[in-house]
Design a protein around this motif. Structure first.
Motif, mmCIF file in Angstrom:
data_model
loop_
_atom_site.group_PDB
_atom_site.id
_atom_site.type_symbol
_atom_site.label_atom_id
_atom_site.label_comp_id
_atom_site.label_asym_id
_atom_site.label_seq_id
_atom_site.Cartn_x
_atom_site.Cartn_y
_atom_site.Cartn_z
ATOM 1 N N LEU A 161 0.850 -1.186 0.000
ATOM 2 C CA LEU A 161 0.000 0.000 0.000
ATOM 3 C C LEU A 161 0.882 1.231 0.000
ATOM 4 N N SER A 162 0.414 2.292 -0.621
ATOM 5 C CA SER A 162 1.150 3.553 -0.541
ATOM 6 C C SER A 162 0.679 4.317 0.688
ATOM 7 N N VAL A 163 1.472 5.311 1.101
ATOM 8 C CA VAL A 163 1.063 6.154 2.227
ATOM 9 C C VAL A 163 -0.272 6.808 1.912
ATOM 10 N N ARG A 164 -0.432 7.241 0.692
ATOM 11 C CA ARG A 164 -1.690 7.889 0.295
ATOM 12 C C ARG A 164 -2.872 6.946 0.456
ATOM 13 N N GLN A 165 -2.681 5.680 0.063
ATOM 14 C CA GLN A 165 -3.767 4.709 0.192
ATOM 15 C C GLN A 165 -4.106 4.437 1.650
ATOM 16 N N GLU A 208 14.989 4.827 6.154
ATOM 17 C CA GLU A 208 14.120 4.770 4.971
ATOM 18 C C GLU A 208 12.697 4.361 5.328
ATOM 19 N N ALA A 209 12.204 4.920 6.437
ATOM 20 C CA ALA A 209 10.809 4.700 6.808
ATOM 21 C C ALA A 209 9.897 5.309 5.753
ATOM 22 N N ALA A 210 8.706 4.741 5.610
ATOM 23 C CA ALA A 210 7.765 5.253 4.610
ATOM 24 C C ALA A 210 7.116 6.548 5.083
ATOM 25 N N ALA A 211 6.782 6.635 6.387
ATOM 26 C CA ALA A 211 6.111 7.820 6.926
ATOM 27 C C ALA A 211 6.075 7.715 8.444
ATOM 28 N N VAL A 212 5.778 8.816 9.093
ATOM 29 C CA VAL A 212 5.573 8.828 10.536
ATOM 30 C C VAL A 212 4.201 9.430 10.809
ATOM 31 N N VAL A 213 3.452 8.763 11.713
ATOM 32 C CA VAL A 213 2.112 9.223 12.086
ATOM 33 C C VAL A 213 2.135 9.564 13.571
ATOM 34 N N LEU A 214 1.831 10.806 13.900
ATOM 35 C CA LEU A 214 1.864 11.286 15.284
ATOM 36 C C LEU A 214 0.448 11.532 15.771
ATOM 37 N N GLY A 215 0.087 10.834 16.856
ATOM 38 C CA GLY A 215 -1.228 11.044 17.452
ATOM 39 C C GLY A 215 -1.185 12.227 18.417
ATOM 40 N N LEU A 216 -1.982 13.274 18.144
ATOM 41 C CA LEU A 216 -1.995 14.459 18.996
ATOM 42 C C LEU A 216 -2.840 14.216 20.228
ATOM 43 N N VAL A 267 1.284 17.148 7.355
ATOM 44 C CA VAL A 267 1.919 18.420 7.697
ATOM 45 C C VAL A 267 3.311 18.567 7.089
ATOM 46 N N ALA A 268 3.862 17.496 6.514
ATOM 47 C CA ALA A 268 5.185 17.562 5.875
ATOM 48 C C ALA A 268 5.316 16.412 4.883
ATOM 49 N N GLY A 269 6.150 16.609 3.856
ATOM 50 C CA GLY A 269 6.415 15.541 2.880
ATOM 51 C C GLY A 269 5.226 15.186 2.029
ATOM 52 N N ALA A 270 4.372 16.162 1.720
ATOM 53 C CA ALA A 270 3.170 15.875 0.935
ATOM 54 C C ALA A 270 3.504 15.349 -0.451
ATOM 55 N N GLY A 271 4.685 15.650 -0.960
ATOM 56 C CA GLY A 271 5.053 15.175 -2.289
ATOM 57 C C GLY A 271 5.553 13.746 -2.320
ATOM 58 N N GLN A 272 5.612 13.091 -1.151
ATOM 59 C CA GLN A 272 6.140 11.727 -1.074
ATOM 60 C C GLN A 272 5.086 10.713 -0.637
ATOM 61 N N LEU A 273 3.827 11.040 -0.849
ATOM 62 C CA LEU A 273 2.754 10.175 -0.344
ATOM 63 C C LEU A 273 2.580 8.882 -1.130
ATOM 64 N N ASP A 274 3.257 8.762 -2.261
ATOM 65 C CA ASP A 274 3.149 7.517 -3.032
ATOM 66 C C ASP A 274 4.197 6.488 -2.623
ATOM 67 N N MET A 319 4.947 13.279 7.085
ATOM 68 C CA MET A 319 4.568 13.330 8.488
ATOM 69 C C MET A 319 3.085 13.627 8.558
ATOM 70 N N VAL A 320 2.358 12.778 9.283
ATOM 71 C CA VAL A 320 0.906 12.889 9.398
ATOM 72 C C VAL A 320 0.547 12.999 10.869
ATOM 73 N N VAL A 321 -0.352 13.902 11.179
ATOM 74 C CA VAL A 321 -0.844 13.996 12.558
ATOM 75 C C VAL A 321 -2.312 13.599 12.572
#
Length: 530
Positions: free
Chosen positions: A21-25, A96-104, A40-47, A126-128
């Motif tokens: 799966l991609s980060v976007r998916q 080389e992590a795919a993404a980081v998700v931070l729970g606020l 909030v960051a790296g929006a161009g790398q969501l695939d 980076m996703v919150v």
């Protein structure tokens, strides 16, 4: 069947084939949407592909990753220390992590600026999550989907391999294998040589034609990166590469498309080895398919133009010379084309006839070059009696099919002629006179009726000996002595046979017009039987 003793080594895929799966998916999953995600960051790398999901609070989590993970964290061990926050992001980037998700909510009421800036610099998505969200649910959802996709990928891989292996075992031709690949990929499939010339295609005809119309641009980009569903796999083995297979506009995910392409490539290499084929033989099949379709007229010439261009035949502002050579191998004729530096294709049609289509510049002398070609063919084959049948040069592609059929008719007329030795090296319709005309008109119903009507007395009797005597008598210019000699009979015996023939036909063969009528009917009958 003889199989090479050296072991076959399939090409290693350049990247892992398991789907992901991609980060976007992941962010579009219903459970994730419930947490109100915000990039909030790296929006161009969501695939980026997500290989796994990992829940981790440790500041040094990067050392525990192998790449491709989506890391979930609340940041409780990072709060109040900006250096740790920045290093946390950098360690994920190094791993080389795919993404980081931070729970606020628990440690950070809002996205921490230090982490956001560091992620942006590294290009790490980076996703919150703005609402409290059980990480276990997200982990379970993503992991189960990844497992299902991986299982589906393995099942697809085995299904494709089984189907293609079965076809190879059954001795199926290359086209049948490509049709199978196209049915799984649901997109056009193209096989090329190292010069990016198209050897074979499969898929919906209109979609394939769309690809071939733009093939020059596609070929120039053939070495580029994959994108928009254009997926390539190399053909070759043991360090030798001799072509590639391409999925054109595959609409599924890239990993699945790459898997299909790799499985297809393995099958094509195996097909080549077991069949004793070479890439060159695939080129012959490509030329044969194109020329056969042109001669048959089943496919309009205009629709075949993209295939001709993609096969490497120059077609823009050219003069085309249709030729047919009997009793000469296509490989010999291709060698002559290369020796003379003439652009063209050659392929065997049927009954020992090989078609050649020359593509010349408008300022080149077509008649001279055709004569040079015929002379070199005679020299290479060592057969001074080899005759090259030709049609007049065509300035338009739409006229090529008629030209090829005309050359084919001329070649057939020469094959039936007893005067072939007196013909020029390049034979045209005007050189075969009446026999050539009859060949062109043999399928006309009125000509068929005329032949049957004129010869009815002999055809009903089914006396082949009388037909043979009549054929020889007319071919020798009604020379009775020569006819008797050729049939090993006495002159009185021949006279009796000729009288019987005239009686059955109701004609007087001493009358020029009646004899000419019977002769034309016999030529038409023989042409129809051929």
């Amino acid at each position: 069947m003889t199989i090479a003793s050296e072991p076959w080594e399939p090409l290693e895929p350049s990247e892992p084939l398991e789907p992901a799966l991609s980060v976007r998916q992941v962010l579009t999953l219903e459970r994730v949407l419930a947490g109100e995600p915000e990039v909030v960051a790296g929006a161009g790398q969501l695939d980026r592909p997500v290989r796994w999901v990992h829940v981790a609070e440790a500041p040094d989590v990067g050392v525990m990753l192998s790449g491709g993970e989506m890391v979930l964290t609340t940041g409780v061990l990072l709060a109040g220390d900006e250096d740790k926050q920045a290093e946390y992001i950098r360690s994920l980037h190094r791993a080389e992590a795919a993404a980081v998700v931070l729970g606020l909510g628990r440690a950070f009421p809002a996205p921490p600026e230090v982490m956001r800036r560091a992620a942006e610099r590294c290009g790490l998505p980076m996703v919150v999550l703005h609402r409290p969200f059980p990480f276990a649910e997200l982990t379970e959802e993503v992991q189960s989907r990844l497992v299902r996709r991986k299982f589906a990928a393995v099942s697809l891989s085995e299904a494709v391999r089984t189907a293609l292996t079965g076809l190879i075992t059954a001795g199926a031709p290359l086209q049948r294998l490509l049709d199978e690949v196209a049915s799984h990929s649901a997109c056009p499939v193209v096989v090329t040589n190292l010069a990016h010339r198209v050897l074979a295609t499969a898929g919906e005809r209109s979609a394939v034609d769309d690809v071939l119309r733009d093939w020059e641009r596609i070929a120039r980009q053939a070495g580029g990166s994959e994108g928009d569903g254009w997926i390539r796999a190399e053909l070759g083995g043991r360090g030798e590469r001799w072509g590639q297979i391409m999925l054109c506009g595959h609409r599924g995910d890239t990993a699945t498309g790459r898997l299909l392409a790799e499985r297809a490539a393995e099958a094509l290499v195996l097909h080549r080895m077991l069949g004793g084929n070479s890439a060159h033989s695939w080129e012959e099949q490509s030329a044969q398919s194109l020329l056969t379709d042109l001669v048959s007229g089943v496919v309009p010439a205009r629709q075949l133009l993209p295939r001709a261009r993609a096969a490497g035949l120059p077609v823009n502002r050219r003069t085309f010379v249709p030729l047919v050579v009997r009793d000469c191998e296509p490989t010999q004729l291709e060698r002559v084309l290369r020796m003379l530096g003439l652009p063209g294709i050659a392929a065997e049609l049927a009954d020992g006839a090989t078609a050649v289509l020359l593509s010349l510049a408008r300022d080149q002398d077509a008649a001279v070059l055709a004569a040079n070609f015929a002379a070199r063919v005679r020299s290479e084959t060592g057969a001074e009696q080899t005759v090259v049948a030709a049609a007049d040069a065509r300035c338009g592609w739409d006229d090529v099919p008629a030209g090829l059929r005309e050359a084919q008719h001329v070649a057939e007329a020469v094959a039936d002629s007893s005067a072939a030795l007196d013909l020029p090296a390049v034979v045209r319709l005007k050189d075969v006179h009446l026999r050539g005309l009859i060949r062109l008109l043999r399928d006309d119903p009125q000509v068929q009726s005329f032949a049957e009507r004129e010869l009815d007395g002999l055809l009903c009797a089914a006396d082949n000996d009388m037909l043979a005597v009549l054929r020889t008598y007319l071919a020798t210019g009604r020379n009775k002595s020569r006819t008797a000699q050729l049939h090993h009979v006495s002159r009185p015996a021949l006279y009796r046979r000729l009288e019987a023939i005239q009686t059955r036909l109701g004609v007087d063969l001493d009358d020029f017009e009646q004899a000419a009528s019977v002769h034309i009917a016999l030529l038409a009958h023989d042409a129809q039987q051929a």
